[in-house]
Scaffold this motif. Structure first.
Motif, PDB file in Angstrom:
ATOM      1  N   ARG A   1      34.893  52.723  10.917  1.00  0.00           N
ATOM      2  CA  ARG A   1      33.909  52.274   9.784  1.00  0.00           C
ATOM      3  C   ARG A   1      34.623  52.137   8.597  1.00  0.00           C
ATOM      4  O   ARG A   1      34.332  50.978   7.898  1.00  0.00           O
ATOM      5  CB  ARG A   1      33.150  53.479   9.569  1.00  0.00           C
ATOM      6  N   TYR A   2      35.743  52.725   8.013  1.00  0.00           N
ATOM      7  CA  TYR A   2      36.388  52.440   6.741  1.00  0.00           C
ATOM      8  C   TYR A   2      37.602  51.745   6.884  1.00  0.00           C
ATOM      9  O   TYR A   2      38.382  51.427   5.749  1.00  0.00           O
ATOM     10  CB  TYR A   2      36.612  53.675   6.185  1.00  0.00           C
ATOM     11  N   HIS A   3      38.043  51.100   7.981  1.00  0.00           N
ATOM     12  CA  HIS A   3      39.291  50.344   8.023  1.00  0.00           C
ATOM     13  C   HIS A   3      39.362  49.072   7.252  1.00  0.00           C
ATOM     14  O   HIS A   3      40.636  48.965   6.482  1.00  0.00           O
ATOM     15  CB  HIS A   3      39.730  50.064   9.574  1.00  0.00           C
ATOM     16  N   VAL A   4      38.498  48.362   6.766  1.00  0.00           N
ATOM     17  CA  VAL A   4      38.483  47.258   6.096  1.00  0.00           C
ATOM     18  C   VAL A   4      38.810  47.577   4.628  1.00  0.00           C
ATOM     19  O   VAL A   4      39.692  47.300   3.913  1.00  0.00           O
ATOM     20  CB  VAL A   4      37.318  46.337   5.953  1.00  0.00           C
ATOM     21  N   VAL A   5      37.877  48.588   4.251  1.00  0.00           N
ATOM     22  CA  VAL A   5      38.280  49.309   2.972  1.00  0.00           C
ATOM     23  C   VAL A   5      39.433  49.917   2.574  1.00  0.00           C
ATOM     24  O   VAL A   5      40.315  49.865   1.529  1.00  0.00           O
ATOM     25  CB  VAL A   5      37.167  50.413   2.504  1.00  0.00           C
ATOM     26  N   VAL A   6      39.916  50.787   3.540  1.00  0.00           N
ATOM     27  CA  VAL A   6      41.074  51.375   3.425  1.00  0.00           C
ATOM     28  C   VAL A   6      42.405  50.494   3.469  1.00  0.00           C
ATOM     29  O   VAL A   6      43.192  50.617   2.701  1.00  0.00           O
ATOM     30  CB  VAL A   6      41.401  52.454   4.933  1.00  0.00           C
ATOM     31  N   GLN A   7      42.188  49.342   4.290  1.00  0.00           N
ATOM     32  CA  GLN A   7      43.539  48.586   4.383  1.00  0.00           C
ATOM     33  C   GLN A   7      43.520  47.458   3.327  1.00  0.00           C
ATOM     34  O   GLN A   7      44.433  46.975   2.614  1.00  0.00           O
ATOM     35  CB  GLN A   7      43.511  47.678   5.631  1.00  0.00           C
ATOM     36  N   SER A   8      42.231  47.392   2.572  1.00  0.00           N
ATOM     37  CA  SER A   8      42.122  46.369   1.232  1.00  0.00           C
ATOM     38  C   SER A   8      42.283  47.125  -0.118  1.00  0.00           C
ATOM     39  O   SER A   8      42.251  46.579  -0.987  1.00  0.00           O
ATOM     40  CB  SER A   8      40.833  45.436   1.263  1.00  0.00           C
ATOM     41  N   GLY A   9      42.794  48.540   0.073  1.00  0.00           N
ATOM     42  CA  GLY A   9      42.931  49.157  -1.113  1.00  0.00           C
ATOM     43  C   GLY A   9      41.861  49.900  -1.878  1.00  0.00           C
ATOM     44  O   GLY A   9      41.690  50.060  -2.958  1.00  0.00           O
ATOM     45  N   GLY A  10      40.733  50.068  -0.989  1.00  0.00           N
ATOM     46  CA  GLY A  10      39.415  50.694  -1.763  1.00  0.00           C
ATOM     47  C   GLY A  10      39.599  52.090  -1.428  1.00  0.00           C
ATOM     48  O   GLY A  10      40.366  52.765  -1.113  1.00  0.00           O
ATOM     49  N   GLU A  11      38.371  52.677  -1.698  1.00  0.00           N
ATOM     50  CA  GLU A  11      38.132  53.985  -1.740  1.00  0.00           C
ATOM     51  C   GLU A  11      38.306  54.556  -0.169  1.00  0.00           C
ATOM     52  O   GLU A  11      37.502  53.972   0.706  1.00  0.00           O
ATOM     53  CB  GLU A  11      37.084  54.485  -2.218  1.00  0.00           C
ATOM     54  N   TRP A  12      39.020  55.619   0.063  1.00  0.00           N
ATOM     55  CA  TRP A  12      39.040  56.198   1.511  1.00  0.00           C
ATOM     56  C   TRP A  12      37.940  57.172   1.770  1.00  0.00           C
ATOM     57  O   TRP A  12      37.283  57.919   0.765  1.00  0.00           O
ATOM     58  CB  TRP A  12      40.253  57.030   1.457  1.00  0.00           C
ATOM     59  N   PRO A  13      37.366  57.299   2.908  1.00  0.00           N
ATOM     60  CA  PRO A  13      36.109  58.275   3.117  1.00  0.00           C
ATOM     61  C   PRO A  13      36.594  59.690   2.711  1.00  0.00           C
ATOM     62  O   PRO A  13      37.555  60.230   2.696  1.00  0.00           O
ATOM     63  CB  PRO A  13      36.203  58.036   4.728  1.00  0.00           C
TER      64      PRO A  13
END
Length: 267
Positions: free
Chosen positions: A198-210
């Motif tokens: 669910r969070y892989h795009v956010v994590v890989q683009s430098g966004g907030e982690w779950p």
């Protein structure tokens, strides 16, 4: 993680889990996995068993001699490795064969193996890591099956996944990371693997982690595998960031990442 209620109102079908994978999930949940029952279950689906054996006999696994039965493969590689490959073949079987998806499945195979190798080196559950890597982009396959021409063009032209999810939301009202997580839940993956997808795009683009401690180590492996596949020259910096956010020992993760990369390059 429950399926987002908004997904239920969209006209996008999530492929049902093949019966053999459902039964395999139940076997793997047992405290002591029955090797013989697992082998018999996979071999009961001739097409799936053939695909699994073909994959396991590829140079990627480095077996000294060919395996001719699933039981034999389990003896050589163990239940986690064989189960992971079975899930990979089962996942691919529910989607149409298409050149547009070939690169996706190639990355899924390599990512799953990289994450499993790192997880094993770090003392984490390798099957959960392999599954998270394998299913990471499965939401794209769901969308392609739903709208092959329109989404195929979108997939081909998107410069990055973070921009792709914006296009997906504008066009379909849902993004592939949310669809992928929903598929993972219906296929009974672990909660940590579902969150990682669910969070892989956010994590890989430098966004907030779950904010889920159990999932953060898997997210760290996902981020490192992403760089190993796409920009290995930048992996050391990625490891340093991922180790902190994923609450992993930096030195051990660095060693695991380089070892996993070496294994993949040798194969």
């Amino acid at each position: 993680m429950p399926v987002d209620p908004t997904l239920r109102s969209l006209n996008i079908d999530l492929p049902a889990q093949p019966q053999v994978l459902m039964q395999l999930s139940l076997l793997l949940a047992e405290e002591q996995v029955d090797f013989k029952a697992m082998g018999s279950l996979i071999e009961g689906d001739m097409a799936l068993a053939a695909a699994v054996l073909k994959a396991l006999n590829s140079p990627l696994y480095g077996l000294r001699q060919p395996v001719r039965t699933v039981q034999q493969a389990i003896q050589y590689l163990g239940t986690s490795e064989v189960a992971a490959i079975t899930f990979e073949m089962g996942l691919r079987s529910v989607f149409p064969a298409s050149p547009e998806l070939d690169a996706l499945w190639f990355r899924a195979n390599r990512r799953g193996m990289l994450m499993a190798l790192m997880a094993r080196r770090l003392g984490m559950q390798s099957f959960a890591a392999h599954s998270a890597g394998l299913f990471e982009e499965c939401g794209k396959a769901v969308m392609f099956k739903h709208a092959p021409e329109q989404y195929g063009a979108m997939l081909k032209n998107a410069p990055s996944d973070d921009l792709l999810v914006l296009q997906e939301m504008q066009t379909y009202g849902v993004s592939h990371d949310a669809l992928g997580a929903a598929l993972c839940e219906t296929w009974m993956l672990t909660p940590a693997a579902i969150t990682c997808v669910r969070y892989h795009v956010v994590v890989q683009s430098g966004g907030e982690w779950p904010d889920k401690p159990g999932a953060r180590p898997l997210c760290a492996l996902s981020a490192v595998a992403h760089y190993l596949l796409r920009a290995p020259e930048a992996v050391d910096a990625a490891v340093r960031a991922a180790a902190t956010l994923g609450e992993l020992d930096e030195a051990r993760l660095m060693e695991a990442a380089h070892d996993a990369h070496a294994v993949m390059r040798a194969a």
